[in-house]
Design a protein around this motif. Structure first.
Motif, PDB file in Angstrom:
ATOM      1  N   GLY A  36       0.804  -1.229   0.000  1.00 41.15           N
ATOM      2  CA  GLY A  36       0.000   0.000   0.000  1.00 41.15           C
ATOM      3  C   GLY A  36       0.826   1.262   0.000  1.00 41.15           C
ATOM      4  O   GLY A  36       1.734   1.441  -0.810  1.00 41.15           O
ATOM      5  N   ASP A  37       0.533   2.150   0.950  1.00 39.46           N
ATOM      6  CA  ASP A  37       1.170   3.465   1.019  1.00 39.46           C
ATOM      7  C   ASP A  37       2.632   3.421   1.436  1.00 39.46           C
ATOM      8  O   ASP A  37       3.315   4.434   1.374  1.00 39.46           O
ATOM      9  CB  ASP A  37       0.407   4.366   2.001  1.00 39.46           C
ATOM     10  CG  ASP A  37      -0.980   4.720   1.495  1.00 39.46           C
ATOM     11  OD1 ASP A  37      -1.224   4.583   0.282  1.00 39.46           O
ATOM     12  OD2 ASP A  37      -1.822   5.133   2.311  1.00 39.46           O
ATOM     13  N   ARG A  38       3.132   2.277   1.859  1.00 39.38           N
ATOM     14  CA  ARG A  38       4.547   2.183   2.220  1.00 39.38           C
ATOM     15  C   ARG A  38       5.433   2.315   0.986  1.00 39.38           C
ATOM     16  O   ARG A  38       6.625   2.562   1.105  1.00 39.38           O
ATOM     17  CB  ARG A  38       4.837   0.876   2.950  1.00 39.38           C
ATOM     18  CG  ARG A  38       4.225   0.856   4.352  1.00 39.38           C
ATOM     19  CD  ARG A  38       4.470  -0.447   5.034  1.00 39.38           C
ATOM     20  NE  ARG A  38       3.630  -1.447   4.349  1.00 39.38           N
ATOM     21  CZ  ARG A  38       3.837  -2.745   4.373  1.00 39.38           C
ATOM     22  NH1 ARG A  38       4.850  -3.246   5.046  1.00 39.38           N
ATOM     23  NH2 ARG A  38       3.044  -3.573   3.746  1.00 39.38           N
ATOM     24  N   PRO A  40       5.686   4.723  -2.126  1.00 40.76           N
ATOM     25  CA  PRO A  40       5.102   5.997  -2.543  1.00 40.76           C
ATOM     26  C   PRO A  40       4.863   6.137  -4.044  1.00 40.76           C
ATOM     27  O   PRO A  40       4.237   7.088  -4.473  1.00 40.76           O
ATOM     28  CB  PRO A  40       6.140   7.021  -2.071  1.00 40.76           C
ATOM     29  CG  PRO A  40       7.421   6.274  -2.140  1.00 40.76           C
ATOM     30  CD  PRO A  40       7.080   4.853  -1.746  1.00 40.76           C
ATOM     31  N   GLU A  41       5.345   5.231  -4.839  1.00 42.85           N
ATOM     32  CA  GLU A  41       5.159   5.290  -6.288  1.00 42.85           C
ATOM     33  C   GLU A  41       4.384   4.072  -6.750  1.00 42.85           C
ATOM     34  O   GLU A  41       4.487   2.994  -6.152  1.00 42.85           O
ATOM     35  CB  GLU A  41       6.516   5.293  -7.007  1.00 42.85           C
ATOM     36  CG  GLU A  41       7.396   6.473  -6.675  1.00 42.85           C
ATOM     37  CD  GLU A  41       6.910   7.763  -7.300  1.00 42.85           C
ATOM     38  OE1 GLU A  41       6.164   7.709  -8.295  1.00 42.85           O
ATOM     39  OE2 GLU A  41       7.286   8.824  -6.786  1.00 42.85           O
ATOM     40  N   LEU A  42       3.635   4.240  -7.815  1.00 45.44           N
ATOM     41  CA  LEU A  42       2.960   3.100  -8.425  1.00 45.44           C
ATOM     42  C   LEU A  42       3.943   2.394  -9.346  1.00 45.44           C
ATOM     43  O   LEU A  42       4.727   3.038 -10.039  1.00 45.44           O
ATOM     44  CB  LEU A  42       1.742   3.557  -9.216  1.00 45.44           C
ATOM     45  CG  LEU A  42       0.624   4.197  -8.408  1.00 45.44           C
ATOM     46  CD1 LEU A  42      -0.464   4.708  -9.351  1.00 45.44           C
ATOM     47  CD2 LEU A  42       0.045   3.207  -7.416  1.00 45.44           C
ATOM     48  N   ARG A  89      10.127  -0.422  -2.663  1.00 43.11           N
ATOM     49  CA  ARG A  89       9.976   0.716  -1.738  1.00 43.11           C
ATOM     50  C   ARG A  89      11.252   1.552  -1.737  1.00 43.11           C
ATOM     51  O   ARG A  89      11.212   2.779  -1.843  1.00 43.11           O
ATOM     52  CB  ARG A  89       9.671   0.215  -0.339  1.00 43.11           C
ATOM     53  CG  ARG A  89       9.452   1.324   0.657  1.00 43.11           C
ATOM     54  CD  ARG A  89       9.013   0.747   2.013  1.00 43.11           C
ATOM     55  NE  ARG A  89       8.631   1.815   2.900  1.00 43.11           N
ATOM     56  CZ  ARG A  89       9.471   2.410   3.754  1.00 43.11           C
ATOM     57  NH1 ARG A  89      10.729   2.026   3.797  1.00 43.11           N
ATOM     58  NH2 ARG A  89       9.046   3.377   4.538  1.00 43.11           N
ATOM     59  N   TYR A  93      12.216   5.692  -3.572  1.00 41.95           N
ATOM     60  CA  TYR A  93      12.792   6.845  -2.873  1.00 41.95           C
ATOM     61  C   TYR A  93      14.144   7.279  -3.417  1.00 41.95           C
ATOM     62  O   TYR A  93      14.600   8.376  -3.120  1.00 41.95           O
ATOM     63  CB  TYR A  93      12.949   6.530  -1.382  1.00 41.95           C
ATOM     64  CG  TYR A  93      11.656   6.643  -0.606  1.00 41.95           C
ATOM     65  CD1 TYR A  93      11.120   7.882  -0.282  1.00 41.95           C
ATOM     66  CD2 TYR A  93      10.989   5.499  -0.198  1.00 41.95           C
ATOM     67  CE1 TYR A  93       9.935   7.980   0.437  1.00 41.95           C
ATOM     68  CE2 TYR A  93       9.810   5.582   0.522  1.00 41.95           C
ATOM     69  CZ  TYR A  93       9.287   6.824   0.839  1.00 41.95           C
ATOM     70  OH  TYR A  93       8.121   6.924   1.537  1.00 41.95           O
TER      71      TYR A  93
END
Length: 131
Positions: A36-38, A40-42, A89, A93
């Motif tokens: 999920g939101d952990r 930040p990019e699709l 993930r 970043y």
């Protein structure tokens, strides 16, 4: 969706005719969705017929805009999904996609087949050569 994960669909499990890529794609999609939101990019996750990593099946590549591309081999869909999700993930970043092997999660420290730098063309240099 600028980030992509590409999985070889031709790779066969060593010693069998079983193709690993299709199952890996499904498990990776599920793992990314669960993160999920952990992350930040699709990430678009898709397969490709061959990535020329036949001696190290299954091969997986990470791509991003203006980022280094990574190719990993010897990926097992049963045991390596968590490492791939953790790298997604991390990769999201990284400004330029660059990280050392010791910073990569788990098995990915030792299974990197290639890191291809992003192609960045200096517009001044390009102008000078086109004149």
């Amino acid at each position: 969706m600028d980030h992509r994960i590409t999985v070889c669909t031709s790779c066969r499990d060593k010693g069998t005719k079983s193709r690993l890529g299709y199952g890996l794609i499904e498990k990776l999609r599920q793992g990314i969705a669960e993160a999920g939101d952990r992350i930040p990019e699709l990430f678009e996750i898709s397969g490709v017929a061959c990535m020329a990593g036949c001696d190290r099946p299954c091969t997986v590549a990470f791509h991003g805009p203006k980022k280094a591309t990574y190719l990993f081999g010897d990926i097992d869909p049963e045991t390596d999904i968590a490492d791939l999700v953790a790298f997604a993930r991390q990769y999201a970043y990284l400004h330029d996609g660059w990280c050392s092997s010791v910073d990569r999660p788990g098995k990915l420290r030792k299974s990197t087949l290639a890191r291809v730098p992003a192609v960045i063309v200096d517009s001044e240099t390009e102008k000078a050569h086109s004149s």
